[in-house]
Design an enzyme around this catalytic site. Structure first.
Site, short mmCIF file in Angstrom:
data_model
loop_
_atom_site.label_atom_id
_atom_site.label_comp_id
_atom_site.label_asym_id
_atom_site.label_seq_id
_atom_site.Cartn_x
_atom_site.Cartn_y
_atom_site.Cartn_z
N GLU A 13 35.91 48.23 52.53
CA GLU A 13 34.81 47.28 52.56
C GLU A 13 34.44 46.88 53.99
O GLU A 13 33.32 46.49 54.27
CB GLU A 13 35.20 46.00 51.81
CG GLU A 13 35.46 46.20 50.34
CD GLU A 13 36.14 44.99 49.70
OE1 GLU A 13 36.19 44.96 48.48
OE2 GLU A 13 36.62 44.10 50.41
N ASP A 217 32.55 46.20 38.84
CA ASP A 217 33.00 46.56 37.48
C ASP A 217 32.74 45.36 36.58
O ASP A 217 32.39 44.30 37.05
CB ASP A 217 34.51 46.90 37.52
CG ASP A 217 35.35 45.74 38.05
OD1 ASP A 217 35.81 44.93 37.24
OD2 ASP A 217 35.52 45.61 39.28
N1 SAH Z 1 42.47 50.02 42.76
C1 SAH Z 1 42.50 49.21 43.93
C2 SAH Z 1 42.94 47.84 43.56
C3 SAH Z 1 41.97 46.88 43.99
S1 SAH Z 1 42.38 45.27 43.48
C4 SAH Z 1 43.43 49.80 44.94
O1 SAH Z 1 44.23 50.61 44.56
O2 SAH Z 1 43.35 49.47 46.13
C5 SAH Z 1 40.80 44.65 43.33
C6 SAH Z 1 40.14 44.07 44.52
O3 SAH Z 1 38.78 43.94 44.20
C7 SAH Z 1 40.62 42.68 44.87
O4 SAH Z 1 40.49 42.44 46.25
C8 SAH Z 1 39.70 41.78 44.02
O5 SAH Z 1 39.30 40.63 44.74
C9 SAH Z 1 38.48 42.65 43.69
N2 SAH Z 1 38.17 42.87 42.27
C10 SAH Z 1 37.19 43.73 41.86
N3 SAH Z 1 37.14 43.78 40.53
C11 SAH Z 1 38.09 42.94 40.06
C12 SAH Z 1 38.55 42.59 38.73
N4 SAH Z 1 38.00 43.15 37.65
N5 SAH Z 1 39.56 41.71 38.63
C13 SAH Z 1 40.13 41.17 39.71
N6 SAH Z 1 39.76 41.48 40.99
C14 SAH Z 1 38.75 42.35 41.17
#
Ligand code: SAH
Length: 250
Positions: A13, A217
């Site tokens: 990001e 999402d």
């Molecule tokens: N798959 C990613 C994990 C990201 S965690 C990896 O392996 O790196 C998700 C990140 O996006 C967090 O910083 C959170 O703030 C945001 N986020 C986006 N969608 C989210 C959701 N459905 N629930 C919680 N956080 C979410």
């Protein structure tokens, strides 16, 4: 002039923002890297918080203590909760709540003990100016994002929303959990993992705080589909355009 802090949770990001800084200078703060520089003539510090409330709170604290920042803006992606909050939309937070805070029966559920509150508001002026910049960007999203990519990632006529965002140390990725969250917090527009923690730290220090999230999402069973691609090809471009527009008008 004191710098503005721009903070994001994930490397992808912030990559574009780092490249936009002039005279960048990176220092280590604990395990974090913080880059200071100027953007549109304004002093800026850019930091990657990593994911979750503790990481976000320690990053915000370190930035405030060490760089004496005049304001803090958090940017990133979030899961859409409210009806009509779709993938590709932007949500500007007016207030935050920790959806996993529960010290009941000692305190009401969601209330942060010793603060006497569950809701942490963002700074009104900062939030309004970010909202205006977001509206500018989404007037013509094709200027920033390839139309074909938008179609492939199911982004149609993206909109800007302003309202409550909830945070917790969970990636919400099942329809059951998302529906439960919507029932418990019907006003919540989006869910993520950092904002409420940063809002609490900024309240502690009296530092104006605002946050804008691109919906990656719907926090449901399909939440992980194309997550990385979405950040790379949509969210990071929006963020670059949004913050550039916002800073150039400050
Ligand atoms: N798959 C990613 C994990 C990201 S965690 C990896 O392996 O790196 C998700 C990140 O996006 C967090 O910083 C959170 O703030 C945001 N986020 C986006 N969608 C989210 C959701 N459905 N629930 C919680 N956080 C979410």
């Amino acid at each position: 002039m004191k710098p503005i802090a721009i903070v994001g949770a994930m490397q992808q990001e912030l990559a574009g923002l780092k490249q936009a800084l002039q005279n960048p200078h990176t220092v280590k703060l604990g395990s974090r890297q913080v880059t200071s520089g100027t953007w549109h003539g304004q002093p800026v510090v850019l930091a990657l918080s990593h994911i979750g409330k503790v990481a976000a709170a320690t990053t915000a604290t370190a930035l405030i203590e060490r760089f004496d920042v005049t304001a803090l803006v958090f940017t990133g992606v979030a899961g859409g909760l409210g009806p009509g909050v779709n993938v590709g939309d932007m949500v500007v937070a007016t207030e935050f709540l920790q959806h996993d805070m529960d010290a009941s029966p000692l305190f009401p559920i969601y209330e942060v003990p010793m603060y006497g509150r569950a809701h942490f508001p963002t700074d009104v002026r900062l939030t309004q100016s970010l909202q205006a910049a977001a509206q500018d960007i989404l007037k013509n999203p094709a200027q920033w994002i390839d139309m074909e990519v938008m179609r492939e990632l199911h982004v149609y006529a993206p909109k800007v929303h302003a309202g409550m965002v909830v945070s917790g140390d969970r990636f919400v990725s099942t329809t059951v959990e998302s529906q439960d969250l919507q029932q418990r917090q019907p006003r919540a527009l989006a869910v993520e993992m950092e904002g409420a923690a940063v809002a609490q730290v900024c309240l502690d220090y009296g530092v104006p705080f605002a946050a804008v999230r691109t919906i990656s999402d719907r926090a449901d069973d399909s939440a992980t589909i194309d997550f990385s691609r979405f950040i790379h090809e949509v969210a990071s471009r929006y963020t670059l355009a949004l913050l550039g527009t916002w800073l150039s008008k400050r």
